[in-house]
Design a protein around this motif. Structure first.
Motif, mmCIF file in Angstrom:
data_model
loop_
_atom_site.group_PDB
_atom_site.id
_atom_site.type_symbol
_atom_site.label_atom_id
_atom_site.label_comp_id
_atom_site.label_asym_id
_atom_site.label_seq_id
_atom_site.Cartn_x
_atom_site.Cartn_y
_atom_site.Cartn_z
ATOM 1 N N ALA A 1 0.849 -1.219 0.142
ATOM 2 C CA ALA A 1 0.003 0.016 0.061
ATOM 3 C C ALA A 1 0.944 1.239 -0.076
ATOM 4 C CB ALA A 1 -0.965 0.045 1.033
ATOM 5 N N GLU A 2 1.823 1.195 0.861
ATOM 6 C CA GLU A 2 2.521 2.400 0.944
ATOM 7 C C GLU A 2 3.322 2.704 -0.450
ATOM 8 O OE1 GLU A 2 6.723 4.022 3.234
ATOM 9 O OE2 GLU A 2 5.891 1.899 3.707
ATOM 10 N N GLU A 3 3.928 1.629 -0.957
ATOM 11 C CA GLU A 3 4.708 1.659 -2.337
ATOM 12 C C GLU A 3 3.594 2.085 -3.567
ATOM 13 O OE1 GLU A 3 7.816 1.813 -2.508
ATOM 14 O OE2 GLU A 3 8.391 1.208 -0.784
ATOM 15 N N THR A 4 2.587 1.732 -3.245
ATOM 16 C CA THR A 4 1.473 1.873 -4.334
ATOM 17 C C THR A 4 0.762 3.342 -4.383
ATOM 18 O OG1 THR A 4 0.708 -0.425 -4.551
ATOM 19 C CG2 THR A 4 -0.870 1.530 -5.250
ATOM 20 N N GLN A 5 0.897 3.961 -2.995
ATOM 21 C CA GLN A 5 0.695 5.324 -2.948
ATOM 22 C C GLN A 5 1.556 6.323 -3.493
ATOM 23 O OE1 GLN A 5 -0.806 5.977 1.410
ATOM 24 N NE2 GLN A 5 -1.349 3.723 1.167
ATOM 25 N N LYS A 6 3.043 5.823 -3.134
ATOM 26 C CA LYS A 6 3.911 6.550 -3.802
ATOM 27 C C LYS A 6 3.991 6.597 -5.411
ATOM 28 C CE LYS A 6 7.400 5.724 -0.194
ATOM 29 N NZ LYS A 6 8.459 4.968 0.105
ATOM 30 N N ALA A 7 3.552 5.369 -5.783
ATOM 31 C CA ALA A 7 3.570 5.122 -7.306
ATOM 32 C C ALA A 7 2.520 6.199 -8.156
ATOM 33 C CB ALA A 7 3.269 3.683 -7.561
ATOM 34 N N THR A 8 1.315 6.270 -7.475
ATOM 35 C CA THR A 8 0.104 7.150 -7.994
ATOM 36 C C THR A 8 0.565 8.728 -7.839
ATOM 37 O OG1 THR A 8 -0.979 6.872 -5.731
ATOM 38 C CG2 THR A 8 -1.421 5.389 -7.573
ATOM 39 N N ARG A 9 1.447 8.899 -7.030
ATOM 40 C CA ARG A 9 2.067 10.221 -6.714
ATOM 41 C C ARG A 9 3.183 10.859 -7.531
ATOM 42 N NH1 ARG A 9 0.990 9.366 -1.009
ATOM 43 N NH2 ARG A 9 3.038 9.032 -0.907
ATOM 44 N N ALA A 10 3.718 9.565 -8.309
ATOM 45 C CA ALA A 10 4.937 9.677 -9.093
ATOM 46 C C ALA A 10 4.766 10.646 -10.371
ATOM 47 C CB ALA A 10 5.544 8.486 -9.302
ATOM 48 N N GLU A 11 5.478 11.211 -10.769
ATOM 49 C CA GLU A 11 5.225 12.375 -11.887
ATOM 50 C C GLU A 11 4.866 11.511 -13.365
ATOM 51 O OE1 GLU A 11 7.203 15.633 -14.758
ATOM 52 O OE2 GLU A 11 7.928 15.405 -12.904
#
Length: 323
Positions: A269-279
């Motif tokens: 979940a943590e890595e996925t949330q980072k991914a959806t915020r990635a440019e």
């Protein structure tokens, strides 16, 4: 006695450290992200965008595997029965999680029991369309025409239970309209007849028809999003045209098999949330008119439950059954 207490304390600390160690060591091999649809379309873009970002941060390859069939049921069943170690994931969808439970008499999986929600990834807008040759220019005009001539207007969809079918039935229920449904075997044949003027209307995911709208070969009379789309700023929402609170979007989320270790789910979940915020991912989704989300597991679980409550009466009212 003191020795025994020290042993018990050490055992307890070791048990607490085990989930953390398991999350830190995961993944130990490539991660398979199953997409329950054929290649192409929004599901492919969402899945591959996520896989590209996770591959950068997890230290292992995340690869996409398309496994279509039976409205997504084949892939959902396979992943539900796979080893719950975080190395097999699935792209969930409005159809497989919120619609299939109510259109199939027997489903080979149970969304809330057999899967661990990780994150809602993205929403894809639905556009309400008419042929470019239609005299109808707004959703208000379309609804007025439908009310004045009950059963005379028709609409096409990619098939029974498809997102376009649901979108129009939801509009019919909200606006109390009687419009005939013409199901097709896929979006392609449906668009052929819509472009030719043989259908009065349709609701289609924005990525598939954005080019036609911009070229003037189809007219978008409304978008199902809460706010207007930046790509089509002149197209008002359904809510703006007399149905406050109306929202109709397709959506995609990430899930793991149930019994996946909680620490692994938390890391995912943590890595996925980072991914959806990635440019990079945000740009890829924006180019496809998709709206990135990236929420937490509990929020995604609540969203799925709310969507099931929303769609159950619509499906029952329209008596939707699979093709």
């Amino acid at each position: 006695m003191h020795c025994k207490r020290r042993n018990l304390l050490a055992a307890g600390l070791g048990a607490l450290a085990l989930p953390v160690a398991r999350a830190q060591s995961w993944p130990t091999k490539a991660v398979r992200l199953v997409v329950p649809f054929a290649p192409g379309g929004s599901s492919e873009i969402v899945a591959r965008s996520l896989a590209a970002e996770l591959t950068k941060t997890l230290g292992q390859t995340v690869f996409v595997e398309n496994k279509p069939g039976a409205a997504g049921n084949i892939a959902m069943q396979e992943v539900a029965q796979s080893v719950p170690d975080g190395h097999t994931l699935i792209l969930g969808h409005i159809g497989t999680l919120a619609v299939n439970p109510y259109i199939f008499d027997r489903l080979p999986y149970e969304p809330m029991r057999d899967f661990a929600p990780i994150s809602l990834l993205a929403k894809v807008p639905s556009l309400y369309l008419v042929p470019a040759t239609s005299p109808i220019r707004t959703l208000r005009e379309f609804m007025d025409n439908a009310r004045a001539q009950p059963g005379k207007l028709n609409y096409g969809s990619a098939g029974n239970g498809s997102a376009g079918h649901l979108a129009m039935e939801y509009l019919k229920a909200a606006a109390r309209l009687f419009i005939l449904h013409v199901p097709y075997r896929g979006t392609g044949p449906q668009l052929t007849d819509l472009l030719a003027g043989r259908l009065d209307a349709a609701a289609v995911g924005a990525p598939a028809v954005l080019g036609h709208v911009r070229a003037g070969t189809l007219r978008a009379i409304a978008t199902g999003t809460r706010e207007r789309l930046p790509q089509l700023p002149d197209v008002p929402t359904v809510a703006e045209q007399g149905l406050p609170g109306f929202e109709m979007t397709q959506w995609y989320g990430l899930l793991a098999p149930a019994r996946t270790p909680p620490a692994v789910v938390a890391r995912l979940a943590e890595e996925t949330q980072k991914a959806t915020r990635a440019e990079g991912m945000r740009k890829r989704l924006s180019d496809d008119t998709a709206l990135p989300v990236g929420d937490k597991p509990a929020e995604f679980a609540e969203f799925i439950a709310a969507e099931q409550r929303r769609w159950k009466p619509v499906i029952e009212r329209a008596r939707i059954k699979p093709d």
